[in-house]
Design a protein around this motif. Sequence first.
Motif, PDB file in Angstrom:
ATOM      1  N   GLU A   1      -2.111  -0.617   2.174  1.00  0.00           N
ATOM      2  CA  GLU A   1      -1.508   0.552   1.521  1.00  0.00           C
ATOM      3  C   GLU A   1      -0.264   0.105   0.757  1.00  0.00           C
ATOM      4  O   GLU A   1       0.816   0.000   1.319  1.00  0.00           O
TER       5      GLU A   1
ATOM      6  N   ALA B   1      -7.456   3.007   2.152  1.00  0.00           N
ATOM      7  CA  ALA B   1      -6.537   1.868   2.059  1.00  0.00           C
ATOM      8  C   ALA B   1      -5.916   1.558   3.418  1.00  0.00           C
ATOM      9  O   ALA B   1      -5.728   0.389   3.777  1.00  0.00           O
ATOM     10  N   ARG B   2      -5.618   2.589   4.187  1.00  0.00           N
ATOM     11  CA  ARG B   2      -5.026   2.370   5.515  1.00  0.00           C
ATOM     12  C   ARG B   2      -6.013   1.692   6.466  1.00  0.00           C
ATOM     13  O   ARG B   2      -5.630   0.869   7.297  1.00  0.00           O
TER      14      ARG B   2
ATOM     15  N   ILE C   1      -6.237   7.394   0.230  1.00  0.00           N
ATOM     16  CA  ILE C   1      -5.115   6.757   0.942  1.00  0.00           C
ATOM     17  C   ILE C   1      -5.571   6.239   2.293  1.00  0.00           C
ATOM     18  O   ILE C   1      -5.233   5.118   2.703  1.00  0.00           O
TER      19      ILE C   1
ATOM     20  N   LYS D   1      -6.905   6.559  10.130  1.00  0.00           N
ATOM     21  CA  LYS D   1      -6.988   5.153   9.730  1.00  0.00           C
ATOM     22  C   LYS D   1      -7.900   4.356  10.650  1.00  0.00           C
ATOM     23  O   LYS D   1      -8.088   3.150  10.445  1.00  0.00           O
TER      24      LYS D   1
ATOM     25  N   THR E   1      -4.419   3.571  -4.164  1.00  0.00           N
ATOM     26  CA  THR E   1      -3.133   4.114  -3.696  1.00  0.00           C
ATOM     27  C   THR E   1      -2.160   4.417  -4.829  1.00  0.00           C
ATOM     28  O   THR E   1      -1.248   5.232  -4.658  1.00  0.00           O
TER      29      THR E   1
ATOM     30  N   TYR F   1       2.291   0.466  -2.656  1.00  0.00           N
ATOM     31  CA  TYR F   1       2.729   1.374  -3.721  1.00  0.00           C
ATOM     32  C   TYR F   1       3.722   0.660  -4.634  1.00  0.00           C
ATOM     33  O   TYR F   1       4.525  -0.167  -4.194  1.00  0.00           O
TER      34      TYR F   1
END
Length: 584
Positions: free
Chosen positions: A140, A134-135, A131, A81, A105, A142
Motif C-alpha cells: 500500500e 493492495a493491503r 485499497i 486485508k 492505490t 501512496y
Amino acid sequence: VGVVVIPEGLPTALTIIYTFALDRLKNKGLLVKKQSLVETLGSVDVILTDKTGTLTYNKHTVRKFWFNNKIYSVTGIGYSKKGEILLNNKKVDNKELEIFLEALTNSVETNIIEENNEIKIIGDPLEAALIFLARKAGKETYYEKIRLLEFDSIRKRMSIVIKKDNKYIAFVKGAPEKVLEISKFIYLNGRKVDIEKYRNRIREVFEEFAKEGFRTLAFGYKELKSLDEEIEKDIVFLGIVGIEDPVREDAIDAIKFAKEAGIDVYIVTGDHPLTAVFVGRKVGLGEKFILGEDLKKMGNKELLNILKDTKIIARADPDDKFRLVKLFKNNGYYVAFIGDGINDSLSLKVADIGISLEDAADIAKESSSAILLRNSFSSVIEAIKEGRKIYYSLKVYLIILLSILLGIFTHILITFFFFSQIFLNVITILALNMAVETIYSISIVNAEMDERYLKRKPEKRMINNRTILGIIRNSLFIGILSTSIAFATVGNVYSIMLFFVLSRPILMWYYKFKYNIELFKSKNIFISIFLSILLISSFLNPYLLKYVGGKYPIFFDFVIVSLFAFLLMIIKIVILYVERSAGT
C-alpha cells in the motif's frame, strides 16, 4: 345544510392519516418528504434503478485481476486485508505486481479509517476494494497527488497525477474500453510494448470477467515530461480487475413480487452490459439489454416498444436516465427513480417519486422526494406495498365519510321537504362530523391487506364513477333509514346520531370484503367507535330525563336503532352478494 356538505374535520383527519402513514413508511425503510406522495407511492408501475447498493450489497471484493498477460485470483472476503494473491493456485511474489498495485492505490480518492476493529469508508466502496487488494499484497504505497481529472459519464474514466522520485506519473482508471481507447502501449515483463496485437485479448478478458458478474475496471499509466502534457493520450495499459458485489437475496423476492403486482423494473446502469446481464439474470429480469449509445439512436415509440420485454439498459449516462423517466411519465406511467449520484439529481427531481440512497450525494438527496434508509431494493417494494395499503385505506375512509355526510344531508332534505321538520341542528351535525371524520381517522391508519391483494394495481383515480354511484347508493340508504328512526323514536336526536355512528362500522365491514382490506384487526377501530359513541352521548341527557319521567320505555329507542342498523347490514350483504355474483 352547509355544515353537512363541507367536511370541516377532513383536513385534520387527513393530517392524522398521513402522519401515521409516513411513520409506517419510515419503519419500512423509506423516508418520504411530502405527504401527498403517500398515495402516489402505491400507484407506481415503473421503477428505474441502478444495481449497485439496491440489487447488490455494495460490498466489493476484488476476486480476479489481469496483469502482465496473466490472470491472478484473490482470496478473502469483503473489506479485509486477510487473503492472498494466487497464480495457478500458488502464492505469488508481490514484487512483480509493484507498478500495478501502485496504480490501484494512487488512482483513488477514498480513505479508510479503522477504529475499534470497525472499518469506515470515506468515499467510494469500489475504490476501497482496490485499497484492500493492495493491503493483501502488503504494497500500500501512496505518493503526493499533484493533479486530478475527475471521472465523468462521458469519458468514463479518471486520472490522478502523482510525483514520484522527481517524476510526474499519471495513473488512469476507468471502464476497460475507455482506458483501452487511449492506450498506445501495454506493460509486459517489466517494459512497455506496442498494444495493437493485444487489443483483442484485453477485450476477451474484460468480457470474460463481466460474464462472471464482476464489475470491471482497467488501469494504465503515463510518465509525463511536463505537467502541461496531455494526460489521457498514448498511455500504457496495465491491467483489469474483476470486482465482486454479491446480489441481495431479498432483491430476488422483491422483483418477483413487483412483476406479479404489475410493476415494471428496469436496471439502468453505467456498467458493462455483461455485468448488468449477470445481475439481471440472477434477480429475474432476463438477459435482454440495450446500450445507452443504441438508446440515443431510437425514437420514443421504438424505444417504448423495445422496453416492453427488455429490462436492462447498460452503459447508460445521466441523459439516458432522464429520457427514460420522461418517456414513461409522458405515456401515463407513475415512475419511481432510484439514484445516488450528482448526475442523477435531474432524474430524481422529474420522477413522480425520486428516491435517493442514504449515502447519496447531498444534491441527490435534495432533489429526491424520498430517501431510502436501508439501501435495499426490497425496502422500496415494501414501501410500495405500504403505499397500496394506504391507498385503499384512504379510499375506504373517503367513501364511508362521504356516504355518511351525504346520508345526513339526505336525511335533512327528506325531513325538511316532506315533513317540514329538521331534527339535527348545527351543534349535533358538528358533533357527527367530529365522530365520523376526525375520530374515525385514527382507526383507518393501521389497516392491513393480504399480500395477494397488494398485487392488485390501484386505479388511477381514487374516486371514479363507480365509486361515486356507490357513495350515492349508501347515502340514500342511510338517509332513508335515519329518517325512519327519527319518526319511530319521536324525534330522538341521540338515536338518529347513534345510527349514523353505527353506520360507519357496517360500511367498514362491507368494504373490508369488497376491497379485501382488513380493518378490524387493530384495536384502534374499537377505540374510535367507543370515542364516537362517547362524544354523541352528551346529547343523551334530555332523553334520559324523559325515560326517568316514564314517558318512553327506556330500551325502545335503542331497539329501534339496532333493528335499522341490522337492516342496513342486510342490505349491504345483499349488495355484496350481487356484486360478487356479477364479478364486480
